[in-house]
Enzyme design. Structure first.
Site, PDB file in Angstrom:
ATOM      1  N   GLY A 168       2.030  -6.051   7.340  1.00 26.59           N
ATOM      2  CA  GLY A 168       1.108  -6.686   6.396  1.00 26.59           C
ATOM      3  C   GLY A 168      -0.170  -7.084   7.106  1.00 26.59           C
ATOM      4  N   ASN A 196       0.804  -1.234   0.000  1.00 26.53           N
ATOM      5  CA  ASN A 196       0.000   0.000   0.000  1.00 26.53           C
ATOM      6  C   ASN A 196       0.834   1.280   0.000  1.00 26.53           C
ATOM      7  OD1 ASN A 196       0.733  -0.652   2.668  1.00 26.53           O
ATOM      8  ND2 ASN A 196      -0.927   0.577   3.480  1.00 26.53           N
ATOM      9  N   THR A 227      -1.435 -13.073   7.883  1.00 23.57           N
ATOM     10  CA  THR A 227      -0.038 -13.383   7.534  1.00 23.57           C
ATOM     11  C   THR A 227       0.846 -13.210   8.765  1.00 23.57           C
ATOM     12  OG1 THR A 227      -0.541 -12.271   5.438  1.00 23.57           O
ATOM     13  CG2 THR A 227       1.713 -12.966   5.755  1.00 23.57           C
ATOM     14  N   CYS A 245      -3.332   1.498   6.427  1.00 24.48           N
ATOM     15  CA  CYS A 245      -3.739   0.780   7.640  1.00 24.48           C
ATOM     16  C   CYS A 245      -4.318   1.726   8.679  1.00 24.48           C
ATOM     17  CB  CYS A 245      -2.546   0.019   8.207  1.00 24.48           C
ATOM     18  SG  CYS A 245      -1.122   1.092   8.447  1.00 24.48           S
ATOM     19  N   GLU A 273       7.389   0.392  16.196  1.00 25.43           N
ATOM     20  CA  GLU A 273       8.429   0.950  15.346  1.00 25.43           C
ATOM     21  C   GLU A 273       8.582   2.424  15.729  1.00 25.43           C
ATOM     22  OE1 GLU A 273       6.763   0.036  11.407  1.00 25.43           O
ATOM     23  OE2 GLU A 273       8.155  -1.654  11.301  1.00 25.43           O
ATOM     24  N   GLU A 329       3.548  -5.355  12.383  1.00 26.03           N
ATOM     25  CA  GLU A 329       2.629  -4.219  12.185  1.00 26.03           C
ATOM     26  C   GLU A 329       1.513  -4.716  11.286  1.00 26.03           C
ATOM     27  OE1 GLU A 329       2.804  -1.438  13.697  1.00 26.03           O
ATOM     28  OE2 GLU A 329       4.783  -1.749  14.573  1.00 26.03           O
TER      29      GLU A 329
HETATM   30  P1  NDP Z   1       0.058  -9.407   3.245  1.00 23.20           P
HETATM   31  O1  NDP Z   1       0.060  -9.880   4.660  1.00 23.20           O
HETATM   32  O2  NDP Z   1      -0.619 -10.229   2.233  1.00 23.20           O
HETATM   33  O3  NDP Z   1       1.555  -9.227   2.724  1.00 23.20           O
HETATM   34  C1  NDP Z   1       2.525  -8.422   3.355  1.00 23.20           C
HETATM   35  C2  NDP Z   1       3.904  -8.889   2.920  1.00 23.20           C
HETATM   36  O4  NDP Z   1       4.136 -10.210   3.403  1.00 23.20           O
HETATM   37  C3  NDP Z   1       4.084  -8.969   1.404  1.00 23.20           C
HETATM   38  O5  NDP Z   1       5.422  -8.668   1.058  1.00 23.20           O
HETATM   39  C4  NDP Z   1       3.771 -10.428   1.146  1.00 23.20           C
HETATM   40  O6  NDP Z   1       4.293 -10.843  -0.078  1.00 23.20           O
HETATM   41  C5  NDP Z   1       4.444 -11.075   2.339  1.00 23.20           C
HETATM   42  N1  NDP Z   1       3.987 -12.410   2.693  1.00 23.20           N
HETATM   43  C6  NDP Z   1       2.807 -13.021   2.396  1.00 23.20           C
HETATM   44  N2  NDP Z   1       2.794 -14.292   2.907  1.00 23.20           N
HETATM   45  C7  NDP Z   1       3.976 -14.457   3.559  1.00 23.20           C
HETATM   46  C8  NDP Z   1       4.567 -15.546   4.278  1.00 23.20           C
HETATM   47  N3  NDP Z   1       3.960 -16.720   4.445  1.00 23.20           N
HETATM   48  N4  NDP Z   1       5.799 -15.378   4.803  1.00 23.20           N
HETATM   49  C9  NDP Z   1       6.449 -14.211   4.664  1.00 23.20           C
HETATM   50  N5  NDP Z   1       5.973 -13.165   3.964  1.00 23.20           N
HETATM   51  C10 NDP Z   1       4.735 -13.273   3.429  1.00 23.20           C
HETATM   52  O7  NDP Z   1      -0.488  -7.932   3.300  1.00 23.20           O
HETATM   53  P2  NDP Z   1      -0.817  -6.983   2.073  1.00 23.20           P
HETATM   54  O8  NDP Z   1       0.405  -6.844   1.219  1.00 23.20           O
HETATM   55  O9  NDP Z   1      -2.093  -7.436   1.470  1.00 23.20           O
HETATM   56  O10 NDP Z   1      -1.003  -5.584   2.817  1.00 23.20           O
HETATM   57  C11 NDP Z   1      -2.193  -5.155   3.349  1.00 23.20           C
HETATM   58  C12 NDP Z   1      -2.219  -5.372   4.852  1.00 23.20           C
HETATM   59  O11 NDP Z   1      -1.124  -4.697   5.464  1.00 23.20           O
HETATM   60  C13 NDP Z   1      -3.461  -4.804   5.488  1.00 23.20           C
HETATM   61  O12 NDP Z   1      -3.977  -5.731   6.396  1.00 23.20           O
HETATM   62  C14 NDP Z   1      -2.944  -3.576   6.222  1.00 23.20           C
HETATM   63  O13 NDP Z   1      -3.715  -3.203   7.317  1.00 23.20           O
HETATM   64  C15 NDP Z   1      -1.579  -4.006   6.622  1.00 23.20           C
HETATM   65  N6  NDP Z   1      -0.751  -2.845   6.895  1.00 23.20           N
HETATM   66  C16 NDP Z   1      -0.399  -2.576   8.196  1.00 23.20           C
HETATM   67  C17 NDP Z   1       0.342  -1.448   8.509  1.00 23.20           C
HETATM   68  C18 NDP Z   1       0.769  -1.147   9.895  1.00 23.20           C
HETATM   69  O14 NDP Z   1       1.668  -0.324  10.061  1.00 23.20           O
HETATM   70  N7  NDP Z   1       0.197  -1.756  10.921  1.00 23.20           N
HETATM   71  C19 NDP Z   1       0.728  -0.507   7.453  1.00 23.20           C
HETATM   72  C20 NDP Z   1       0.313  -0.895   6.132  1.00 23.20           C
HETATM   73  C21 NDP Z   1      -0.404  -2.022   5.882  1.00 23.20           C
HETATM   74  P3  NDP Z   1       3.382 -10.796  -1.429  1.00 23.20           P
HETATM   75  O15 NDP Z   1       2.706  -9.488  -1.463  1.00 23.20           O
HETATM   76  O16 NDP Z   1       4.411 -10.933  -2.461  1.00 23.20           O
HETATM   77  O17 NDP Z   1       2.439 -11.926  -1.302  1.00 23.20           O
END
Ligand code: NDP
Length: 480
Positions: free
Chosen positions: A226, A150, A230, A282, A460, A248
């Site tokens: 993420g 994002n 996950t 987020c 963080e 996070e």
């Molecule tokens: P995901 O959890 O799908 O992915 C986040 C990252 O983790 C990506 O690089 C993804 O790779 C990777 N990933 C996925 N599966 C695994 C695994 N089994 N092991 C290790 N890495 C993995 O999240 P999104 O990318 O869909 O992001 C959206 C989410 O992030 C929302 O829930 C949002 O709220 C959260 N978020 C939280 C923030 C915070 O500061 N608290 C800030 C911004 C977002 P790939 O994309 O290549 O699958």
């Protein structure tokens, strides 16, 4: 355009020579390919980081700080290229990438370039026992940084900057959906004089490349941003290996509006906190609670303002709402709009996909406002992470506090009021890691950043990040 892995200061193809399509979401077309890295690529990145660690961890703070400042300056100089890359890869308005994403990526490096020179540890004198304790804060070694799509460069650098400032070497993975600015960061690091191997970037799928980083027995800490699901999976894999974890995760943030607020300021900010970056932040306030006495007025004014937002190609200057990041994500967000009636809600504004002229295959959705009857509906309990907000009225402080907290997440909250006593009461009782009062997304990088409950573990920001990326060791010296 083929993106490559950045390992040991060089751009290399994935060992298995397998590739993944990279989409431009604003036109819905493939425009390049990225490595589909395997465990072998992660191992190669790890080895390079391991070799770089002894020298980097012994590099003076002044030298590390200078290199981080160089990276910050180069990001600033290349703002136009980086912002265009981000808008194309992610679908966000170019104006937003220029004003927020890229400047913040630069600030992340500059902030930690400065912070590392001010970081100190504690000393404890054991009075009467003739001993002195001091805390050594040493870099951990090779650490993993995994970030989402994002705010691609913004969040990627938010992890990498403190990790390397503290003397660690990094194996990092951006989201496979938005790899472009991470790729460009590799070039910048070389130009800035970052020694080879200090930062290694592997591209690929979360479930394979990301998983290989988390599973690696010698990558000692994982900083992850993420989704909550996950994050839970990563915790299950990493915990038995006793890795340090910073998670996070998702949010379902309340935006609480009292009648005594500065109305116009609140209204303009609420449009932003609802729909900035297509609602894919987020920290967006996705559950809006409005005091009954101003509910009807707010409803009318808010819907009016939202209806004026221009949905369009990210590269047009007057675009407010760009494309969602992927077709799959668009369908996920739309699936929540499809259950509005069944959940007892009513669409007040938006709700439909949009065909943008000249970009008909892009992933566009109207900013959507839904009136709900209960905080218990799925629309108020599950993270939608798109341009969708709900609104509902409340009558008392106690009632709204209970609703705000009645959710599994606890990332941030926004409070609109001019009553000081209420501000203090609510701030103390809201179960979120951040409370914004009469503002939203005002960030001071020294403050702790993170969530409670299902929104994460750890913090963080500022010295919290430097503490995470160092191992404290107590040294006790008996001198009498
Ligand atoms: P995901 O959890 O799908 O992915 C986040 C990252 O983790 C990506 O690089 C993804 O790779 C990777 N990933 C996925 N599966 C695994 C695994 N089994 N092991 C290790 N890495 C993995 O999240 P999104 O990318 O869909 O992001 C959206 C989410 O992030 C929302 O829930 C949002 O709220 C959260 N978020 C939280 C923030 C915070 O500061 N608290 C800030 C911004 C977002 P790939 O994309 O290549 O699958």
């Amino acid at each position: 355009m083929n993106i490559k892995n950045y390992i040991n200061g060089k751009f290399v193809n994935p060992i298995q020579n397998q590739w993944i399509d990279n989409y431009n979401p604003s036109v819905g077309e493939v425009y390049g390919q990225i490595p589909n890295s395997t465990q072998e690529d992660v191992e190669k990145a790890y080895q390079s980081a391991k070799e770089a660690f002894p020298a980097w961890s012994n590099t003076t703070l002044a030298e590390r700080s200078k290199i981080l400042s160089n990276i910050a300056r180069l990001i600033e100089q290349k703002l136009a290229i980086l912002a265009e890359a981000e808008a194309k890869d992610n679908g966000k308005p170019l104006s937003l990438a220029k004003a927020i994403d890229i400047p913040r990526a630069s600030s992340n490096f500059q902030f930690f370039a400065d912070a590392i020179t001010q970081f100190s540890s504690e000393a404890h004198e054991s009075v009467g026992l003739g001993a002195m304790n001091f805390t050594l804060r040493q870099p951990i070694g090779v650490v993993g940084c995994i970030s989402p799509w994002n705010l691609p460069l913004y969040l990627f650098t938010w992890k990498i900057a403190p990790a390397i400032a503290a003397g660690n070497c990094v194996v990092a993975k951006p989201s496979e959906v938005t790899p472009m600015t991470a790729y460009l960061l590799g070039e910048i690091c070389n130009e800035a004089g970052l020694p080879k191997g200090v930062l290694n970037i592997v591209h690929g799928l979360g479930t394979t490349t990301g998983q290989a980083i988390v599973e690696h027995p010698n990558i000692k800490a994982i900083s992850f941003t993420g989704g909550t699901k996950t994050g839970a999976h990563i915790a299950r894999v990493a915990a038995p290996m006793f890795k340090k974890l910073s998670l996070e995760l998702g949010g379902k943030n309340p935006n609480i509006i009292f009648a005594d607020c500065n109305y116009e300021d609140m209204l303009a900010t609420t449009v932003r906190s609802s729909f900035a970056n297509q609602g894919q932040i987020c920290l967006c306030g996705s559950r809006i609670f409005v005091e009954q006495s101003i509910y009807e007025k707010f409803k009318k004014d808010f819907v009016q303002k939202v209806s004026e937002l221009k949905i369009g190609n990210p590269f047009e200057v007057d675009t407010n709402i760009g494309a969602l990041v992927s077709k799959q994500h668009l369908e996920k967000v739309k699936s929540y709009i499809d259950i509005v009636e069944q959940e007892g809600g009513k669409i007040l504004q938006g709700g439909n996909k949009v065909e943008v002229k000249g970009s008909e295959k892009g992933y566009y959705l109207q900013p959507t406002v839904i009136e709900v009857k209960s905080n218990q509906c799925k629309l108020n309990q599950e993270e939608i992470f798109g341009p969708v907000v709900t609104i509902m009225p409340f009558t008392s402080e106690e009632e709204v506090l209970a609703m705000a907290n009645d959710v599994t997440y606890g990332l941030s909250s926004t409070l609109w009021t001019n009553n000081l006593q209420r501000t203090m009461r609510m701030s103390k009782n809201l179960h979120t890691g951040i409370v914004w009062v009469n503002t939203w997304l005002l960030r001071d990088l020294r403050t702790p950043f993170g969530g409670q409950k299902a929104s994460g573990v750890g913090r963080e920001g500022g010295f919290e990040a430097l503490r995470f990326f160092t191992e404290p060791k107590n040294v006790c010296i008996k001198y009498e």
